[in-house]
Motif scaffolding. Structure first.
Motif, PDB file in Angstrom:
ATOM      1  N   TYR A 137       0.839  -1.267   0.093  1.00 14.72           N
ATOM      2  CA  TYR A 137       0.111  -0.220  -0.089  1.00 14.72           C
ATOM      3  C   TYR A 137       0.700   1.376   0.011  1.00 14.72           C
ATOM      4  O   TYR A 137       2.094   1.210   0.281  1.00 14.72           O
ATOM      5  CB  TYR A 137      -1.112  -0.109   1.249  1.00 14.72           C
ATOM      6  CG  TYR A 137      -0.211   0.076   2.446  1.00 14.72           C
ATOM      7  CD1 TYR A 137      -0.058   1.403   3.383  1.00 14.72           C
ATOM      8  CD2 TYR A 137       0.570  -1.074   3.025  1.00 14.72           C
ATOM      9  CE1 TYR A 137       0.680   1.236   4.469  1.00 14.72           C
ATOM     10  CE2 TYR A 137       0.998  -1.095   4.286  1.00 14.72           C
ATOM     11  CZ  TYR A 137       1.315   0.165   4.955  1.00 14.72           C
ATOM     12  OH  TYR A 137       2.044   0.335   6.269  1.00 14.72           O
ATOM     13  N   PRO A 144      -3.614  -0.198   6.210  1.00 13.42           N
ATOM     14  CA  PRO A 144      -4.309  -1.614   6.175  1.00 13.42           C
ATOM     15  C   PRO A 144      -3.542  -2.572   7.226  1.00 13.42           C
ATOM     16  O   PRO A 144      -2.527  -2.759   7.483  1.00 13.42           O
ATOM     17  CB  PRO A 144      -4.507  -2.025   4.896  1.00 13.42           C
ATOM     18  CG  PRO A 144      -3.203  -1.727   4.065  1.00 13.42           C
ATOM     19  CD  PRO A 144      -2.950  -0.097   5.048  1.00 13.42           C
ATOM     20  N   GLU A 145      -4.515  -3.197   7.610  1.00 16.60           N
ATOM     21  CA  GLU A 145      -3.968  -4.502   8.568  1.00 16.60           C
ATOM     22  C   GLU A 145      -4.041  -5.842   7.820  1.00 16.60           C
ATOM     23  O   GLU A 145      -3.573  -6.719   8.745  1.00 16.60           O
ATOM     24  CB  GLU A 145      -4.591  -4.351   9.776  1.00 16.60           C
ATOM     25  CG  GLU A 145      -4.358  -3.044  10.581  1.00 16.60           C
ATOM     26  CD  GLU A 145      -5.151  -3.343  12.033  1.00 16.60           C
ATOM     27  OE1 GLU A 145      -5.680  -4.114  12.501  1.00 16.60           O
ATOM     28  OE2 GLU A 145      -5.064  -2.200  12.579  1.00 16.60           O
ATOM     29  N   TRP A 147      -6.150  -8.745   4.756  1.00 18.17           N
ATOM     30  CA  TRP A 147      -6.979  -8.727   3.410  1.00 18.17           C
ATOM     31  C   TRP A 147      -8.185  -8.128   3.403  1.00 18.17           C
ATOM     32  O   TRP A 147      -8.988  -7.988   2.496  1.00 18.17           O
ATOM     33  CB  TRP A 147      -6.837 -10.207   2.994  1.00 18.17           C
ATOM     34  CG  TRP A 147      -5.655 -10.811   2.498  1.00 18.17           C
ATOM     35  CD1 TRP A 147      -4.822 -11.640   3.205  1.00 18.17           C
ATOM     36  CD2 TRP A 147      -4.492 -10.261   1.654  1.00 18.17           C
ATOM     37  NE1 TRP A 147      -3.804 -12.130   2.429  1.00 18.17           N
ATOM     38  CE2 TRP A 147      -3.340 -10.912   1.364  1.00 18.17           C
ATOM     39  CE3 TRP A 147      -4.771  -9.195   0.577  1.00 18.17           C
ATOM     40  CZ2 TRP A 147      -2.524 -10.807   0.646  1.00 18.17           C
ATOM     41  CZ3 TRP A 147      -3.811  -8.873  -0.456  1.00 18.17           C
ATOM     42  CH2 TRP A 147      -2.560  -9.701  -0.282  1.00 18.17           C
ATOM     43  N   ALA A 148      -8.919  -8.291   4.763  1.00 10.55           N
ATOM     44  CA  ALA A 148     -10.241  -7.846   5.019  1.00 10.55           C
ATOM     45  C   ALA A 148     -10.263  -6.364   4.583  1.00 10.55           C
ATOM     46  O   ALA A 148     -11.345  -5.578   3.873  1.00 10.55           O
ATOM     47  CB  ALA A 148     -10.716  -7.970   6.446  1.00 10.55           C
ATOM     48  N   ASP A 149      -9.026  -5.580   4.822  1.00  7.78           N
ATOM     49  CA  ASP A 149      -9.159  -3.986   4.541  1.00  7.78           C
ATOM     50  C   ASP A 149      -8.824  -4.006   2.980  1.00  7.78           C
ATOM     51  O   ASP A 149      -9.395  -2.832   2.527  1.00  7.78           O
ATOM     52  CB  ASP A 149      -7.997  -3.349   5.190  1.00  7.78           C
ATOM     53  CG  ASP A 149      -8.199  -3.416   6.898  1.00  7.78           C
ATOM     54  OD1 ASP A 149      -9.219  -3.428   7.088  1.00  7.78           O
ATOM     55  OD2 ASP A 149      -7.318  -3.386   7.587  1.00  7.78           O
ATOM     56  N   ASP A 152     -12.195  -3.675   1.775  1.00  7.07           N
ATOM     57  CA  ASP A 152     -13.245  -2.796   2.254  1.00  7.07           C
ATOM     58  C   ASP A 152     -12.854  -1.121   1.758  1.00  7.07           C
ATOM     59  O   ASP A 152     -11.955  -0.529   1.974  1.00  7.07           O
ATOM     60  CB  ASP A 152     -12.531  -2.396   3.898  1.00  7.07           C
ATOM     61  CG  ASP A 152     -13.693  -1.698   4.686  1.00  7.07           C
ATOM     62  OD1 ASP A 152     -14.383  -0.821   3.939  1.00  7.07           O
ATOM     63  OD2 ASP A 152     -13.524  -1.704   5.936  1.00  7.07           O
ATOM     64  N   THR A 153     -13.783  -0.942   0.637  1.00  5.08           N
ATOM     65  CA  THR A 153     -13.405   0.004  -0.051  1.00  5.08           C
ATOM     66  C   THR A 153     -14.272   1.270   0.417  1.00  5.08           C
ATOM     67  O   THR A 153     -14.017   2.543   0.041  1.00  5.08           O
ATOM     68  CB  THR A 153     -13.902  -0.182  -1.437  1.00  5.08           C
ATOM     69  OG1 THR A 153     -15.357  -0.601  -1.404  1.00  5.08           O
ATOM     70  CG2 THR A 153     -13.142  -1.015  -2.393  1.00  5.08           C
ATOM     71  N   ARG A 155     -13.932   2.176   4.115  1.00  8.78           N
ATOM     72  CA  ARG A 155     -12.878   2.804   4.705  1.00  8.78           C
ATOM     73  C   ARG A 155     -11.342   2.907   3.946  1.00  8.78           C
ATOM     74  O   ARG A 155     -10.692   4.046   4.388  1.00  8.78           O
ATOM     75  CB  ARG A 155     -12.382   1.796   6.067  1.00  8.78           C
ATOM     76  CG  ARG A 155     -13.523   1.867   7.015  1.00  8.78           C
ATOM     77  CD  ARG A 155     -13.149   0.847   8.370  1.00  8.78           C
ATOM     78  NE  ARG A 155     -11.632   1.112   8.767  1.00  8.78           N
ATOM     79  CZ  ARG A 155     -10.907   0.484   9.164  1.00  8.78           C
ATOM     80  NH1 ARG A 155     -10.914  -0.625   8.724  1.00  8.78           N
ATOM     81  NH2 ARG A 155      -9.694   1.167   9.776  1.00  8.78           N
ATOM     82  N   PHE A 156     -11.324   2.308   3.027  1.00  8.52           N
ATOM     83  CA  PHE A 156     -10.097   2.417   2.246  1.00  8.52           C
ATOM     84  C   PHE A 156     -10.337   2.676   0.804  1.00  8.52           C
ATOM     85  O   PHE A 156     -10.286   1.660   0.143  1.00  8.52           O
ATOM     86  CB  PHE A 156      -9.009   1.219   2.660  1.00  8.52           C
ATOM     87  CG  PHE A 156      -8.819   0.894   4.099  1.00  8.52           C
ATOM     88  CD1 PHE A 156      -7.535   1.500   4.477  1.00  8.52           C
ATOM     89  CD2 PHE A 156      -9.525   0.362   4.852  1.00  8.52           C
ATOM     90  CE1 PHE A 156      -7.200   1.389   5.749  1.00  8.52           C
ATOM     91  CE2 PHE A 156      -8.973   0.062   5.992  1.00  8.52           C
ATOM     92  CZ  PHE A 156      -7.879   0.684   6.528  1.00  8.52           C
ATOM     93  N   ARG A 160      -7.821  -1.326  -6.412  1.00  9.83           N
ATOM     94  CA  ARG A 160      -7.029  -2.381  -5.987  1.00  9.83           C
ATOM     95  C   ARG A 160      -6.456  -3.213  -7.058  1.00  9.83           C
ATOM     96  O   ARG A 160      -6.819  -3.309  -8.316  1.00  9.83           O
ATOM     97  CB  ARG A 160      -7.867  -3.484  -5.396  1.00  9.83           C
ATOM     98  CG  ARG A 160      -8.725  -3.077  -3.919  1.00  9.83           C
ATOM     99  CD  ARG A 160      -8.246  -1.869  -3.352  1.00  9.83           C
ATOM    100  NE  ARG A 160      -8.806  -1.946  -2.038  1.00  9.83           N
ATOM    101  CZ  ARG A 160      -9.356  -0.857  -1.409  1.00  9.83           C
ATOM    102  NH1 ARG A 160      -9.133   0.178  -1.732  1.00  9.83           N
ATOM    103  NH2 ARG A 160      -9.782  -0.997  -0.111  1.00  9.83           N
ATOM    104  N   SER A 176      -9.866 -12.904   2.989  1.00 13.39           N
ATOM    105  CA  SER A 176     -10.365 -11.517   3.297  1.00 13.39           C
ATOM    106  C   SER A 176     -12.058 -11.828   3.801  1.00 13.39           C
ATOM    107  O   SER A 176     -12.302 -10.907   4.560  1.00 13.39           O
ATOM    108  CB  SER A 176     -10.542 -10.783   1.978  1.00 13.39           C
ATOM    109  OG  SER A 176     -11.674 -11.028   1.100  1.00 13.39           O
TER     110      SER A 176
END
Length: 349
Positions: A137, A144-145, A147-149, A152-153, A155-156, A160, A176
Motif C-alpha cells: 500500500y 491496512p492490517e 486482506w479484509a481491509d 473494504d473500499t 474505509r480504504f 486495487r 479476506s
C-alpha cells in the motif's frame, strides 16, 4: 494464459577459465546455455549474484530470457527447444514434470540432498527462492492490517491491483472473507467455496486492476493508479530502496510460495544446466541474493551470516510467516485448468 516477454540478453564471458573447470571447454555445445526467469529487479539481482559469477567461473556465455509463466508457454517452448533452464512456480513444476516437459533431476546431480533445505528438491526441480504475495500500500494513505481491509473500499477507498489469474486471487478472496488459512484449500475444492470466492471478488470488481508482471504493482502504487496491491514482497522493498517509493507491506496473511529451477526436456545443454544448478546451489552464492532482494533461499546455511535487518525482511522470518498460507502446489496441479477457465469467464462476463 499469460504470454512471455521476449527480451533476450547476452552477457559476455571472460576469456580465461579456472583450471578446475577447464574440462568444460572441450565439450561441443549446440548453442549457448539459455536461462529464463521473471525479469525486473529480481532478474537484475540474479544476474549479479548467479549469472555473471557462473560465467566468470566457467568462461562460458549465458543467454537470458524472461517470461510471465503459464503452462501453454512452457509447452510451446519445450516443442521449439529454445530454452534450457527455466524458473517455474510450483504448479508449473508439478504439471510440467507430469507431462514430460521437464527433465528429471536427482539430488546427486545438484550437490546432494544434504545441501538443501528439506522439501525444496523434487523429481524435476531444484528450489531457488521462497517468496511472499503480500498486501502492499501507499504509506501516505490509511494503514491496512490485512486482506479484509483490501476489500473494504468504504474505509480504504481507491483502486486495487491483483495478479491476473485464479491462483492467489481466489485464496486472497477467501482469506479476506474470514476463512482460516488451513481451511482455504478444502473450501476451494468445493463448488460452494469457489462461488464464495467469486462473490467476494465481485464486491470490489469496479475498482479492480489486473497485473501480469511483478514490476507492475510498485509502479501502480507509486503513480496512484492503485491504493493497495497484491505484490511480490521483494519488489516493494526494491522500489523503496532504489526508486525512493514510499510503500508499505502487510505481512499478515501473506501467501508463501517456492519457485524452482527446471531443465527443459530434450535440452542439448543438460550437463551445462546441471553445472549451473550445482554452482547456484552453493550457500555462498545464494547468500548474495537476499541483501539485493529479500527472498528466502534454499541452500542450508546460506542465511546464517546475513545481517539481522536483512533476515527480518524475509517472508520466511518467524514474525512475517506467522499465520501465512503456503500455496498448495498439489491442489493447483489438480484444479488449475478448471479454476483458471472459471476465472477467465468471470473476467470476460
Amino acid at each position: 494464459m499469460m504470454r512471455p516477454i521476449t527480451r533476450r540478453l547476452l552477457v559476455s564471458a571472460p576469456p580465461l577459465l579456472p583450471a578446475t573447470l577447464a574440462a568444460g571447454r572441450a565439450r561441443a555445445q549446440a548453442r549457448d546455455l539459455t536461462v529464463v526467469s521473471w525479469g525486473g529487479a529480481y532478474q537484475d539481482a540474479q544476474r549479479e549474484v548467479m549469472f555473471r559469477p557462473f560465467q566468470r567461473a566457467t568462461g562460458q556465455r549465458l543467454l537470458e530470457e524472461t517470461w510471465d509463466g503459464g503452462m501453454e508457454v512452457l509447452r510451446d517452448h519445450q516443442a521449439t527447444a529454445r530454452w534450457d533452464l527455466v524458473q517455474v512456480e510450483g504448479d508449473e513444476l508439478e504439471l510440467g514434470c507430469e507431462e514430460g516437459l521437464l527433465e528429471p533431476i536427482s539430488p546427486e546431480q545438484v550437490g546432494g540432498a544434504e545441501r538443501y533445505i528439506p522439501g525444496t528438491l523434487s523429481r524435476c526441480g531444484v528450489g531457488t527462492i521462497l517468496y511472499g504475495f503480500v498486501l502492499a500500500y501507499r504509506r501516505s494513505d490509511l494503514v491496512p492490517e490485512g486482506w479484509a481491509d483490501f476489500f473494504d473500499t468504504g474505509r480504504f477507498p481507491g483502486p486495487r491491483a491483483m495478479r491476473r489469474g485464479a491462483k492467489t486471487t481466489l485464496e486472497i478472496a477467501l482469506l479476506s472473507d474470514g476463512v482460516a488459512p488451513a481451511a482455504v484449500y478444502p473450501a476451494l475444492a468445493t463448488a460452494a467455496g469457489v462461488d464464495r470466492a467469486f462473490r467476494r471478488l465481485g464486491a470490489i470488481r469496479p475498482v479492480l486492476r489486473w497485473w501480469d508482471q511483478g514490476s507492475e504493482p510498485p509502479r501502480l502504487l507509486a503513480t496512484g493508479d492503485a491504493a493497495m496491491a497484491v505484490s511480490y514482497n521483494g519488489r516493494i522493498d526494491v522500489a523503496n530502496r532504489d526508486d525512493a517509493a514510499d510503500l508499505g507491506t502487510v505481512w499478515a496473511g501473506q501467501l508463501i510460495a517456492q519457485d524452482s529451477w527446471a531443465i527443459m526436456r530434450g535440452s542439448p545443454n543438460r550437463e551445462r544446466a546441471l553445472a549451473f544448478l550445482r554452482f547456484v546451489g552453493d550457500p555462498a552464492i545464494q547468500a548474495g541474493l537476499p541483501p539485493r532482494i529479500p527472498y528466502g533461499v534454499t541452500a542450508r546455511g546460506a542465511e546464517d551470516g546475513l545481517p539481522d535487518d536483512v533476515l527480518a525482511n524475509l517472508p520466511t522470518a518467524p514474525d512475517n510467516a506467522r499465520d501465512a498460507l503456503r500455496i498448495d502446489d498439489a491442489f493447483w496441479r489438480l484444479h488449475l485448468d478448471r479454476l483458471e477457465r472459471r476465472f477467465q469467464a468471470w473476467l470476460a462476463a
